[in-house]
Enzyme design. Structure first.
Site, PDB file in Angstrom:
ATOM      1  N   LYS A  64       0.831  -1.206   0.000  1.00  0.00           N
ATOM      2  CA  LYS A  64       0.000   0.000   0.000  1.00  0.00           C
ATOM      3  C   LYS A  64       0.864   1.254   0.000  1.00  0.00           C
ATOM      4  O   LYS A  64       1.929   1.259   0.620  1.00  0.00           O
ATOM      5  CB  LYS A  64      -0.863   0.042   1.276  1.00  0.00           C
ATOM      6  CG  LYS A  64      -2.013  -0.936   1.319  1.00  0.00           C
ATOM      7  CD  LYS A  64      -2.770  -0.765   2.631  1.00  0.00           C
ATOM      8  CE  LYS A  64      -3.903  -1.775   2.767  1.00  0.00           C
ATOM      9  NZ  LYS A  64      -5.000  -1.587   1.813  1.00  0.00           N
ATOM     10  N   ARG A  78     -10.393 -11.323   2.577  1.00  0.00           N
ATOM     11  CA  ARG A  78     -11.351 -12.305   2.057  1.00  0.00           C
ATOM     12  C   ARG A  78     -10.737 -13.705   2.039  1.00  0.00           C
ATOM     13  O   ARG A  78     -11.459 -14.704   2.118  1.00  0.00           O
ATOM     14  CB  ARG A  78     -11.817 -11.879   0.665  1.00  0.00           C
ATOM     15  CG  ARG A  78     -10.709 -11.811  -0.349  1.00  0.00           C
ATOM     16  CD  ARG A  78     -11.114 -11.092  -1.629  1.00  0.00           C
ATOM     17  NE  ARG A  78     -11.193  -9.634  -1.462  1.00  0.00           N
ATOM     18  CZ  ARG A  78     -11.538  -8.786  -2.434  1.00  0.00           C
ATOM     19  NH1 ARG A  78     -11.855  -9.250  -3.629  1.00  0.00           N
ATOM     20  NH2 ARG A  78     -11.566  -7.493  -2.213  1.00  0.00           N
TER      21      ARG A  78
END
Ligand code: BES
Ligand code: MN
Ligand code: ZN
Length: 466
Positions: free
Chosen positions: A246, A320
């Site tokens: 990120k 997820r």
């Protein structure tokens, strides 16, 4: 670290300062019952019951009295926690509600809860400022219940606010096990390579590069024959993005990426404390998404607990993955309901902003209940669709599925559709894509960590399983 928050019985003999709720419309009548000295102070301060304004006045004998402006019960957008604002306005000391705000008993309970939730301070690294005002438990309000909710929320907030150097996988496991032990739940933890041996390949793949081993906390509480409710929470103690790292601005807040686990834990504590008639299971996959030579890579393909093979399109879609294995485990026993909580996508924030988490649900009537309870207790959520046609966006050329969509659209929906592949036997499933953070302070909601959706689900479970 959790605290009951600002509501305590005062020591006998001590006089609590009265707080009078008043509305702008009711002010004309209300002032007639006040001593002339108080009316004079109200006039000097231009106080006439404006919502959110307060006046600390001296009564006839010099004792203080507090006037606080609130909305009428039927005003649209009325904040039921407005009284929580008083925590930041009043000085140290003991207070009591002298009358009922518009809306009667339920409004008193909301005001008390607003006060309790607003009394939260994160004090791990520095002392709080001035001591907060203390409220006497108002008559007719279930104080144990207010305390239960405030403590569940405070637990989640403390865990989320604590930075990753003090809230890594070990610390989060410890916090979860402390709650499990307190309520005598049956608990186990699967750590490190044992995750591989016991078939949790995705939790292992995501967490294996972290300085502390990945793990799955699994605890069960309540009578075996009661309705089975399973809570699953994303416990990414820090999300660097992995090799798909990120940028700094996006990484800055990622200590809160374990908020799903914290929320599940706070809610579980409320459920167990209230002894609701459910058989509760809590599953917390806990990892750090780190950059290292053994990080999982873009392009890797892993099996999953459910047998579905997953190609890694982006290592930053790690939540997820760990949820997939935990959901598959929870799904095995075909529970009544699985709820999962996760700071899953930036796309959910783009669509809904910080205060209105989207949720997804396989059952229309349950979804309506969830939305209604959210509105009822000011813990709002908004349903988004599990839009089947978008499933094709998750297609992989070499595996059963990719972990990310090929395109830029519908990021929160495609994440939910990915999770749905791992739930097939549960009677119902609800997924909450939470933000878990108050960007600014509001009454009852100090800035920083928030336990979004915990109060709404507690309320719903309390109604259904009391
Ligand atoms: N934890 C983040 C999502 C997130 C970001 C939640 C900011 C709250 C605030 C998650 O693991 C993530 O990085 N998601 C990616 C998914 C993408 C790679 C498909 C995202 O949303 O950008
Ligand atoms: Mn991520
Ligand atoms: Zn994440």
């Amino acid at each position: 670290m959790a605290r009951s928050g600002g509501i305590k019985s005062t020591r006998s003999g001590k006089i609590a300062t009265p707080i009078h709720f008043v509305t702008a419309a009711g002010w004309g009548g209300f002032r007639k019952g006040l001593p002339a000295v108080v009316v004079a102070q109200a006039e000097a301060n231009k106080f006439s019951g404006q919502p959110g304004r307060h006046l600390v006045a001296s009564g006839q004998d010099g004792t203080p009295i507090v006037l606080f402006g609130v909305d009428e019960a039927d005003v649209e957008g009325r904040d039921p926690f407005l009284a929580g604002k008083l925590v930041g306005l009043l000085g140290q000391g003991d207070y009591r509600f002298a009358n009922e705000p518009p809306g009667g008993k339920p409004a008193v309970a909301e005001a008390a809860l607003g006060w309790a939730l607003g009394s939260y301070r994160f004090t791990r690294y520095r002392k709080a400022g001035d001591p907060l005002p203390v409220l006497q438990p108002p008559d007719g309000v279930d104080h144990a219940r207010v305390k239960r909710i405030a403590e569940g929320v405070a637990l989640a907030r403390d865990l989320i606010n604590t930075p990753a150097n003090d809230m890594g996988p070990e610390a989060l496991e410890k916090a979860a096990m402390a709650v499990a032990r307190r309520y005598r739940a049956k608990a186990r933890v699967i750590r490190g390579d044992a995750l591989l041996h016991q078939n949790f390949p995705l939790i292992h793949a995501v967490g294996r590069a972290g300085p502390q081993a990945p793990r799955l906390v699994d605890f069960i509480w309540g009578p075996a024959r009661a309705p089975r409710i399973t809570l699953v929470g994303k416990g990414v103690c820090f999300d660097t993005g992995g090799l798909d790292i990120k940028p700094s601005a996006a990484m800055l807040m990622m200590k809160k990426d374990m908020a799903g686990a914290a929320t599940a834990l706070g809610l579980a504590q409320m459920i167990m404390d209230a002894k609701l008639k459910v058989r509760l299971r809590v599953l917390l996959p806990i990892v750090e998404n780190s950059v290292s030579s053994n990080s999982f890579r873009p392009g890797d393909v892993y099996p999953s607990r459910k047998g579905i093979t997953v190609e890694i399109g982006n290592t930053d879609a790690e939540g997820r993955l760990i949820l997939a294995d935990a959901l598959a485990l929870g799904d095995d026993e075909a529970p009544e309901l699985i709820c999962d909580f996760a700071t899953l996508t930036g796309a959910a924030r783009v669509a809904m902003g910080p205060d209105l988490p989207p949720f997804y649900c396989t059952d229309d009537s349950l979804a309506a209940d969830i939305a209604n309870y959210g509105m009822k207790v000011s813990d709002p959520v908004w349903r988004l669709p599990l839009w089947k046609p978008y499933e094709s966006m998750l297609a992989s050329k070499i595996a059963d599925t990719n972990n990310v969509s090929s395109g830029p659209f519908a990021g929160s929906i495609t994440a939910a559709l990915f999770l749905k592949k791992f739930v097939s036997k549960a009677k119902a499933w609800a997924h909450f894509d939470i933000y878990a953070w108050n960007p600014t302070s509001r009454p009852g909601r100090p800035d920083g960590a928030e336990a979004q959706t915990a109060r709404l689900l507690y309320e719903m479970f309390e109604q259904k399983y009391c």
